[in-house]
Write a protein that holds these residues in place. Structure first.
Motif, PDB file in Angstrom:
ATOM      1  N   ASP A 103      42.809  36.295  42.236  1.00 28.46           N
ATOM      2  CA  ASP A 103      42.450  35.800  43.380  1.00 28.46           C
ATOM      3  C   ASP A 103      42.814  37.298  43.835  1.00 28.46           C
ATOM      4  OD1 ASP A 103      44.974  35.450  43.658  1.00 28.46           O
ATOM      5  OD2 ASP A 103      44.506  33.452  42.288  1.00 28.46           O
ATOM      6  N   THR A 105      45.610  36.372  45.848  1.00 34.67           N
ATOM      7  CA  THR A 105      46.745  35.756  47.198  1.00 34.67           C
ATOM      8  C   THR A 105      47.628  36.615  46.196  1.00 34.67           C
ATOM      9  OG1 THR A 105      47.151  34.000  45.119  1.00 34.67           O
ATOM     10  CG2 THR A 105      45.714  33.250  47.238  1.00 34.67           C
ATOM     11  N   ASP A 106      47.878  37.637  45.641  1.00 35.59           N
ATOM     12  CA  ASP A 106      49.184  38.201  45.680  1.00 35.59           C
ATOM     13  C   ASP A 106      49.138  39.077  46.953  1.00 35.59           C
ATOM     14  OD1 ASP A 106      49.515  37.239  42.711  1.00 35.59           O
ATOM     15  OD2 ASP A 106      48.033  38.334  41.864  1.00 35.59           O
ATOM     16  N   ASP A 107      50.529  40.022  46.265  1.00 36.77           N
ATOM     17  CA  ASP A 107      51.015  41.086  46.924  1.00 36.77           C
ATOM     18  C   ASP A 107      50.413  42.263  47.090  1.00 36.77           C
ATOM     19  OD1 ASP A 107      53.257  39.161  48.031  1.00 36.77           O
ATOM     20  OD2 ASP A 107      54.686  40.109  47.097  1.00 36.77           O
TER      21      ASP A 107
END
Lengths: 185, 185
Positions: A103, A105-107
């Motif tokens: 997805d 939503t990570d850095d």
DNA sequence: TCTATGAAAAAATGTGGAAAATTTTCATAG
DNA sequence: CTATGAAAATTTTCCACATTTTTTCATAGA
């Protein structure tokens, strides 16, 4: 985690990557802030029409919002199968980008890029990001700040806020893994 | 950028990844804080003996501190050729890890990993990181929090702070690109 | 002369509190 | 039943100040 929640998180990630507030985004969509907040947390599900407008606003293909669904229960959010990768950034037809990360939503984001023979980036790009790219196969011509490099399979390069452009003048596709931090999609 | 500066930056990155202060590190090395500070900024160059102790302290091969030197001037810090990758984490002989990133100073690290046939991780690993892994070739068995996955070439997976372990019971090497944030090496 | 030390100076990081901005909640109109 | 918009809650942003960490540099020792 429900699909609505996952969808909402991706939308939120897209908005955040563009440093947009709910306020600003809701204005662009002509919807209320409260409604958007509910969408992003999966408390409510947008209609297909809403999704189309959101995709358009962020310049991503509508299909990005699907495909999360398809993985088996126990692989959700953990494993992305080669055949199930979601496509993003369908701007340039000479470049196919699919999402390696489960997805947004990570850095950082990991993207699988295929540069077709003859393809060339439309314009010089310059982003406030660090990008590390590993060439899996093929050959790619790359310019970083006017310096030219020819990248072969197995080589890698890094761009840190510098301007760059690329071209694949060779007759086989170049396939790369592109890591970007912070996320831009 | 001089080699001394680059070396110093890598040492600083290694220290930071371990959340160590100059004070603590200098104690472990039995050297002064001021001296270390100078080393890390490239104002002074450590002896080979010093380097050996630093490598040992961080559990990285001494060779990690070389090889930066070898790239052509205009590729330094930008391009890493396949043949010039530096090796890291030489703990496990069944696993060869080399550095895709030109140095250790980014917010994330990209590592090229080769899991030899029959190799298996020594112990379950759990880190406060996000790790996204793309399997370039071969097949790998993976357990995340006791759930088993068989990863094939082209598949990818993500680990977010969960415990995991891997094994390659197949008869060909598994080759992967491993992205870790924040850096652990 | 050159290198490493250790104390002083400088810089960076952390803390708590208040204000501003952003997001969430929820009663209500459509 | 859904979307709105205002109120409530939460998060982010500044400061000022204390603390920690890093850098500088005069000096002792090799």
């Amino acid at each position: 985690m429900s699909n609505a929640v996952k969808l909402g998180q991706d939308i939120r990630a897209l908005r955040k990557a563009r440093k947009m507030t709910l306020e600003k985004m809701s204005q662009q969509l002509g919807r209320s802030v409260g409604w958007l907040s509910q969408i992003e947390r999966g408390l409510s599900v947008p209609t297909m029409e809403d999704l189309r407008e959101i995709a358009s606003l962020f310049d991503v293909p509508l299909s990005l919002f699907f495909g999360t669904t398809e993985a088996p229960e126990n692989e959700q959010g953990r494993v992305v199968r080669a055949a199930a990768r979601r496509q993003i950034g369908a701007y340039d037809s000479g470049l196919v980008e699919t999402l390696i990360s489960p997805d947004l939503t990570d850095d950082f984001e990991v993207i699988h890029s295929t540069f077709k023979p003859g393809a060339e980036i439309a314009e010089i790009t310059k982003r406030p990001t660090t990008e590390v790219v590993y060439l899996i196969s093929g050959t790619l011509d790359l310019w970083i700040e006017d310096e030219k490099y020819t990248i072969s399979a197995g080589d890698s390069f890094r761009i840190r806020g510098d301007s760059y452009r690329w071209a694949n003048p060779y007759d086989i596709p170049a396939v790369a893994l592109w890591v970007i931090s912070p996320p831009v999609y």
